[in-house]
Design an enzyme around this catalytic site. Sequence first.
Site, PDB file in Angstrom:
ATOM      1  N   TYR A 171      13.726  16.034   1.193  1.00  0.00           N
ATOM      2  CA  TYR A 171      13.289  14.769   1.814  1.00  0.00           C
ATOM      3  C   TYR A 171      13.709  14.716   3.287  1.00  0.00           C
ATOM      4  O   TYR A 171      12.955  14.245   4.144  1.00  0.00           O
ATOM      5  CB  TYR A 171      13.859  13.570   1.058  1.00  0.00           C
ATOM      6  N   ARG A 215       7.766  15.269   9.706  1.00  0.00           N
ATOM      7  CA  ARG A 215       6.955  14.073   9.971  1.00  0.00           C
ATOM      8  C   ARG A 215       7.246  13.524  11.362  1.00  0.00           C
ATOM      9  O   ARG A 215       6.323  13.233  12.133  1.00  0.00           O
ATOM     10  CB  ARG A 215       7.235  13.018   8.900  1.00  0.00           C
ATOM     11  N   TYR A 258      18.037   4.030  10.612  1.00  0.00           N
ATOM     12  CA  TYR A 258      19.082   4.443   9.668  1.00  0.00           C
ATOM     13  C   TYR A 258      20.065   5.374  10.380  1.00  0.00           C
ATOM     14  O   TYR A 258      19.646   6.236  11.146  1.00  0.00           O
ATOM     15  CB  TYR A 258      18.475   5.221   8.489  1.00  0.00           C
ATOM     16  N   ARG A 266       8.529  -1.763   6.913  1.00  0.00           N
ATOM     17  CA  ARG A 266       8.627  -2.287   5.551  1.00  0.00           C
ATOM     18  C   ARG A 266       7.282  -2.763   5.014  1.00  0.00           C
ATOM     19  O   ARG A 266       7.089  -2.873   3.800  1.00  0.00           O
ATOM     20  CB  ARG A 266       9.656  -3.416   5.506  1.00  0.00           C
ATOM     21  N   GLU A 285      11.769   2.337  -7.359  1.00  0.00           N
ATOM     22  CA  GLU A 285      11.183   1.944  -6.073  1.00  0.00           C
ATOM     23  C   GLU A 285       9.850   1.268  -6.376  1.00  0.00           C
ATOM     24  O   GLU A 285       9.111   1.732  -7.239  1.00  0.00           O
ATOM     25  CB  GLU A 285      10.987   3.186  -5.187  1.00  0.00           C
TER      26      GLU A 285
HETATM   27  C1  3EB Z   1      14.138   3.253   1.760  1.00  0.00           C
HETATM   28  O1  3EB Z   1      13.937   2.047   1.852  1.00  0.00           O
HETATM   29  C2  3EB Z   1      13.718   3.910   0.473  1.00  0.00           C
HETATM   30  O2  3EB Z   1      10.307   8.081   3.977  1.00  0.00           O
HETATM   31  O3  3EB Z   1       8.328   7.176   4.082  1.00  0.00           O
HETATM   32  C3  3EB Z   1      10.840   3.941   1.233  1.00  0.00           C
HETATM   33  C4  3EB Z   1       9.586   3.908   1.860  1.00  0.00           C
HETATM   34  C5  3EB Z   1      11.626   5.052   1.370  1.00  0.00           C
HETATM   35  C6  3EB Z   1       9.158   4.978   2.651  1.00  0.00           C
HETATM   36  C7  3EB Z   1       9.497   7.199   3.662  1.00  0.00           C
HETATM   37  C8  3EB Z   1      11.188   6.132   2.162  1.00  0.00           C
HETATM   38  C9  3EB Z   1       9.971   6.082   2.800  1.00  0.00           C
HETATM   39  O4  3EB Z   1      14.674   3.915   2.653  1.00  0.00           O
HETATM   40  C10 3EB Z   1      12.956   5.151   0.682  1.00  0.00           C
END
Ligand code: 3EB
Length: 339
Positions: A141, A148, A202, A215, A322
């Site tokens: 990941y 990406r 992050y 989001r 999720e």
């Molecule tokens: C998070 O909130 C959970 O890498 O495109 C959620 C939605 C998550 C998209 C992405 C990853 C992705 O971090 C993981």
Amino acid sequence: MLKLDYLTLESALDAAQDAGPCLVGVIGFPALPDELPETVPRASVPAEDLLAGAGRGICEVWTSREPVVTAVDGGVRLAQTGDFLFGVHSVAERGIGIRAAAEQAYRELFATIGRHGFPHVARFWNYFARINDEEAGLERYRQFNLGRAAAFEAAGRQGGVAVPAACALGFTRGEHLTVSFVATKGPGTSLENPRQVSAYRYPTQYGPQSPTFSRAVVQPTPEGHLLLVSGTASIVGHATVHAGDVVAQTRETLANLAAVFGEAERHVGAGAFPMREASYKVYVRHPADASVVRRELQAALGPAIDAHFIRADICRRDLLVEIEAVASSVAPAAGPVLP
Ligand code: 3EB
């Protein structure tokens, strides 16, 4: 406007035939109807069966009210409605690894959608195998995030532009990265969750490259707004909460979804997106957890909730569930609250 239905394999075939020229695309988890028109965007994602009795998985069926124009361009399968460009791109990993496959897939996608005049992306779905395994010393990941991000940067898409909603899920098998997407001519509005740190901010403890997604995206159309909510999990701030407790993770995820729907209503109007009327796709790491996750969803949103369950690996090892959502605004929306 796009319409989304989650259907069994048999119903998906009926729906595809009923839709005729208005069929936009079909994603099969894991199987597709085998009589889809040649050029309609489609992919089968090697998800494992989940809830006992559900049988042979589900199909995500996208349709439009108007006939669509389909094409295959640069290896990308496309269907164009008046307002949207839906597409699917599958890139073989074939020894190049997930980082390079992600960069290639996204570079090709950005080039293709630009040529077709739909440069803005509202939503990406990312599916590939063994998402939590190590590759070249880094979790796949995290490798995916590097590839990406490199493509976003190469396309000049970092900073200042709307960030797409997204999800990234893993399966036990599969040799391809499959990306499906909804692109638009004009930009939508990217939303963040006030309970969470933006994913693109992050800290590096989750990998050398933060993930590139928002989001949710709200997309205006002449018929109303389309709300595309990213994969949402039990994360508060930037930290996973309730490790090992699937019930608590589901409740926290529902609180996060409520916060994102709240942001969407703040943008479009109070009452525009009732959570009970949205469609939900639920990714569950352990098949045995599916029924308790469903119970929590029904307790929160009502027994008739449109929720569909898929066995998948989630991009942090400690996440057990999720949930993503798609909703159309209830017309007439109240309209934004004026100051
Ligand atoms: C998070 O909130 C959970 O890498 O495109 C959620 C939605 C998550 C998209 C992405 C990853 C992705 O971090 C993981």
